[in-house]
Design a protein around this motif. Structure first.
Motif, PDB file in Angstrom:
ATOM      1  N   LYS A 138      47.580  43.320  38.282  1.00 52.45           N
ATOM      2  CA  LYS A 138      48.379  44.257  39.074  1.00 52.45           C
ATOM      3  C   LYS A 138      47.512  45.344  39.704  1.00 52.45           C
ATOM      4  O   LYS A 138      48.022  46.395  40.103  1.00 52.45           O
ATOM      5  N   ASN A 139      46.225  45.086  39.778  1.00 52.22           N
ATOM      6  CA  ASN A 139      45.315  46.099  40.324  1.00 52.22           C
ATOM      7  C   ASN A 139      45.377  46.067  41.851  1.00 52.22           C
ATOM      8  O   ASN A 139      44.943  45.103  42.488  1.00 52.22           O
ATOM      9  N   GLY A 140      45.908  47.134  42.425  1.00 52.32           N
ATOM     10  CA  GLY A 140      46.093  47.188  43.872  1.00 52.32           C
ATOM     11  C   GLY A 140      44.787  47.121  44.650  1.00 52.32           C
ATOM     12  O   GLY A 140      44.722  46.506  45.719  1.00 52.32           O
ATOM     13  N   ARG A 141      43.749  47.756  44.135  1.00 54.41           N
ATOM     14  CA  ARG A 141      42.449  47.742  44.829  1.00 54.41           C
ATOM     15  C   ARG A 141      41.920  46.311  44.949  1.00 54.41           C
ATOM     16  O   ARG A 141      41.466  45.883  46.013  1.00 54.41           O
ATOM     17  N   LEU A 142      41.981  45.580  43.848  1.00 54.59           N
ATOM     18  CA  LEU A 142      41.468  44.209  43.842  1.00 54.59           C
ATOM     19  C   LEU A 142      42.354  43.294  44.691  1.00 54.59           C
ATOM     20  O   LEU A 142      41.856  42.448  45.439  1.00 54.59           O
ATOM     21  N   GLN A 143      43.658  43.472  44.595  1.00 52.85           N
ATOM     22  CA  GLN A 143      44.574  42.653  45.387  1.00 52.85           C
ATOM     23  C   GLN A 143      44.352  42.858  46.882  1.00 52.85           C
ATOM     24  O   GLN A 143      44.373  41.901  47.655  1.00 52.85           O
ATOM     25  N   ALA A 203      41.026  36.785  37.384  1.00 50.24           N
ATOM     26  CA  ALA A 203      41.836  37.442  36.359  1.00 50.24           C
ATOM     27  C   ALA A 203      40.960  38.174  35.350  1.00 50.24           C
ATOM     28  O   ALA A 203      41.306  39.270  34.880  1.00 50.24           O
ATOM     29  N   ALA A 204      39.812  37.580  35.004  1.00 45.65           N
ATOM     30  CA  ALA A 204      38.906  38.226  34.046  1.00 45.65           C
ATOM     31  C   ALA A 204      38.356  39.525  34.616  1.00 45.65           C
ATOM     32  O   ALA A 204      38.273  40.545  33.914  1.00 45.65           O
ATOM     33  N   PHE A 205      37.982  39.524  35.889  1.00 42.13           N
ATOM     34  CA  PHE A 205      37.486  40.762  36.503  1.00 42.13           C
ATOM     35  C   PHE A 205      38.598  41.800  36.572  1.00 42.13           C
ATOM     36  O   PHE A 205      38.372  42.990  36.344  1.00 42.13           O
ATOM     37  N   CYS A 206      39.799  41.331  36.885  1.00 46.28           N
ATOM     38  CA  CYS A 206      40.932  42.246  37.004  1.00 46.28           C
ATOM     39  C   CYS A 206      41.230  42.951  35.683  1.00 46.28           C
ATOM     40  O   CYS A 206      41.725  44.079  35.663  1.00 46.28           O
ATOM     41  N   SER A 207      40.915  42.275  34.577  1.00 49.63           N
ATOM     42  CA  SER A 207      41.215  42.860  33.261  1.00 49.63           C
ATOM     43  C   SER A 207      40.201  43.922  32.840  1.00 49.63           C
ATOM     44  O   SER A 207      40.406  44.606  31.829  1.00 49.63           O
ATOM     45  N   THR A 208      39.129  44.060  33.615  1.00 53.24           N
ATOM     46  CA  THR A 208      38.143  45.097  33.279  1.00 53.24           C
ATOM     47  C   THR A 208      38.652  46.471  33.714  1.00 53.24           C
ATOM     48  O   THR A 208      39.508  46.579  34.592  1.00 53.24           O
ATOM     49  N   VAL A 253      34.812  40.485  45.379  1.00 56.27           N
ATOM     50  CA  VAL A 253      35.418  39.546  46.328  1.00 56.27           C
ATOM     51  C   VAL A 253      34.354  38.946  47.237  1.00 56.27           C
ATOM     52  O   VAL A 253      34.402  37.756  47.574  1.00 56.27           O
ATOM     53  N   LYS A 254      33.371  39.758  47.616  1.00 60.50           N
ATOM     54  CA  LYS A 254      32.286  39.263  48.463  1.00 60.50           C
ATOM     55  C   LYS A 254      31.495  38.176  47.742  1.00 60.50           C
ATOM     56  O   LYS A 254      31.054  37.184  48.350  1.00 60.50           O
ATOM     57  N   GLU A 255      31.306  38.334  46.446  1.00 54.88           N
ATOM     58  CA  GLU A 255      30.603  37.329  45.650  1.00 54.88           C
ATOM     59  C   GLU A 255      31.438  36.060  45.481  1.00 54.88           C
ATOM     60  O   GLU A 255      30.902  34.950  45.443  1.00 54.88           O
ATOM     61  N   LEU A 256      32.755  36.243  45.392  1.00 57.85           N
ATOM     62  CA  LEU A 256      33.649  35.101  45.178  1.00 57.85           C
ATOM     63  C   LEU A 256      33.931  34.333  46.473  1.00 57.85           C
ATOM     64  O   LEU A 256      34.206  33.125  46.435  1.00 57.85           O
ATOM     65  N   ALA A 257      33.858  35.022  47.604  1.00 62.34           N
ATOM     66  CA  ALA A 257      34.255  34.425  48.888  1.00 62.34           C
ATOM     67  C   ALA A 257      33.543  33.108  49.218  1.00 62.34           C
ATOM     68  O   ALA A 257      34.203  32.148  49.658  1.00 62.34           O
ATOM     69  N   PRO A 258      32.222  32.992  49.033  1.00 62.51           N
ATOM     70  CA  PRO A 258      31.575  31.712  49.354  1.00 62.51           C
ATOM     71  C   PRO A 258      32.082  30.555  48.494  1.00 62.51           C
ATOM     72  O   PRO A 258      32.152  29.415  48.962  1.00 62.51           O
ATOM     73  N   LEU A 259      32.438  30.857  47.247  1.00 58.91           N
ATOM     74  CA  LEU A 259      32.973  29.818  46.361  1.00 58.91           C
ATOM     75  C   LEU A 259      34.362  29.385  46.826  1.00 58.91           C
ATOM     76  O   LEU A 259      34.698  28.196  46.795  1.00 58.91           O
ATOM     77  N   VAL A 260      35.154  30.354  47.254  1.00 59.64           N
ATOM     78  CA  VAL A 260      36.482  30.044  47.784  1.00 59.64           C
ATOM     79  C   VAL A 260      36.356  29.222  49.065  1.00 59.64           C
ATOM     80  O   VAL A 260      37.052  28.213  49.246  1.00 59.64           O
TER      81      VAL A 260
END
Length: 200
Positions: free
Chosen positions: A50-55, A151-156, A168-175
């Motif tokens: 539910k983290n608005g910044r991450l969403q 989800a794991a990052f969001c829980s931090t 998100v920048k790190e995850l984007a190429p994988l997506v």
């Protein structure tokens, strides 16, 4: 000699059955239960974020991730339809094989046609279907892994706008890679089984 030869022939027939395209399809299909469970677990974990910044930071990547999942699902459905068509083809080939033939030469020719058609029109395309199902399983496991990572990052604790953007920048190429994989898979599972209903 016969006591040794018969068991060896029996074991060889088992080995062939286990490596047949249909056996490969069944093995791939049976592994989908675990993949489905992994996806359901990942989606449940993702939904707790539910983290608005991450969403907000993930807003442009999420549609691509979900688009990849939908394309993989379309590939699976296409592969399943192809499998059903191939089973109908196999039944027609078997029916042609069981037709009565007069002479020994005719029977031998019919058996040779059966063996050729079974490989070309059933076994070879079935191997492609089995590969498509395995590819789907791998794609869905990768999808679940990305969801769980989010989800794991969001829980931090202490997520900031900057850290969210960096993640998100790190995850984007994988997506993007998963989305490209899913699009390619969808295109490769469109080959229909050959219709041999009019053939002998």
């Amino acid at each position: 000699m016969m006591r040794i030869a018969l068991p060896l022939l029996f074991l060889a027939s088992i080995a062939v059955a286990q490596t047949s395209p249909l056996a490969q399809y069944r093995a791939a299909a049976s592994s989908l239960t675990d993949a489905k469970a992994a996806v359901q677990s990942a989606q449940s974990e993702f939904a707790t974020c539910k983290n608005g910044r991450l969403q907000l930071a993930f807003a442009t990547s999420l549609p691509r991730l979900e688009g990849a999942r939908r394309n993989f699902e379309k590939s699976r459905k296409q592969a399943e339809r192809a499998r059903q068509d191939l089973e109908a083809t196999r039944r027609r080939i078997e029916a042609a094989r069981s037709a009565k033939h007069g002479s020994v030469a005719e029977r031998e020719a019919a058996e040779a046609r059966y063996a050729t058609r079974l490989v070309e029109e059933y076994e070879t395309p079935m191997a492609t279907v089995a590969a498509a199902i395995e590819d789907y399983r791998g794609g869905m496991v990768e999808y679940a892994g990305l969801m769980k990572r989010y989800a794991a990052f969001c829980s931090t604790t202490g997520i900031t706008d900057a850290s969210a953007r960096t993640f998100v920048k790190e995850l984007a190429p994988l997506v993007d890679g998963l989305a490209a994989h899913a699009e390619k898979s969808r295109g490769e599972t469109k080959a229909p089984a050959r219709d041999v209903s009019a053939r002998e």
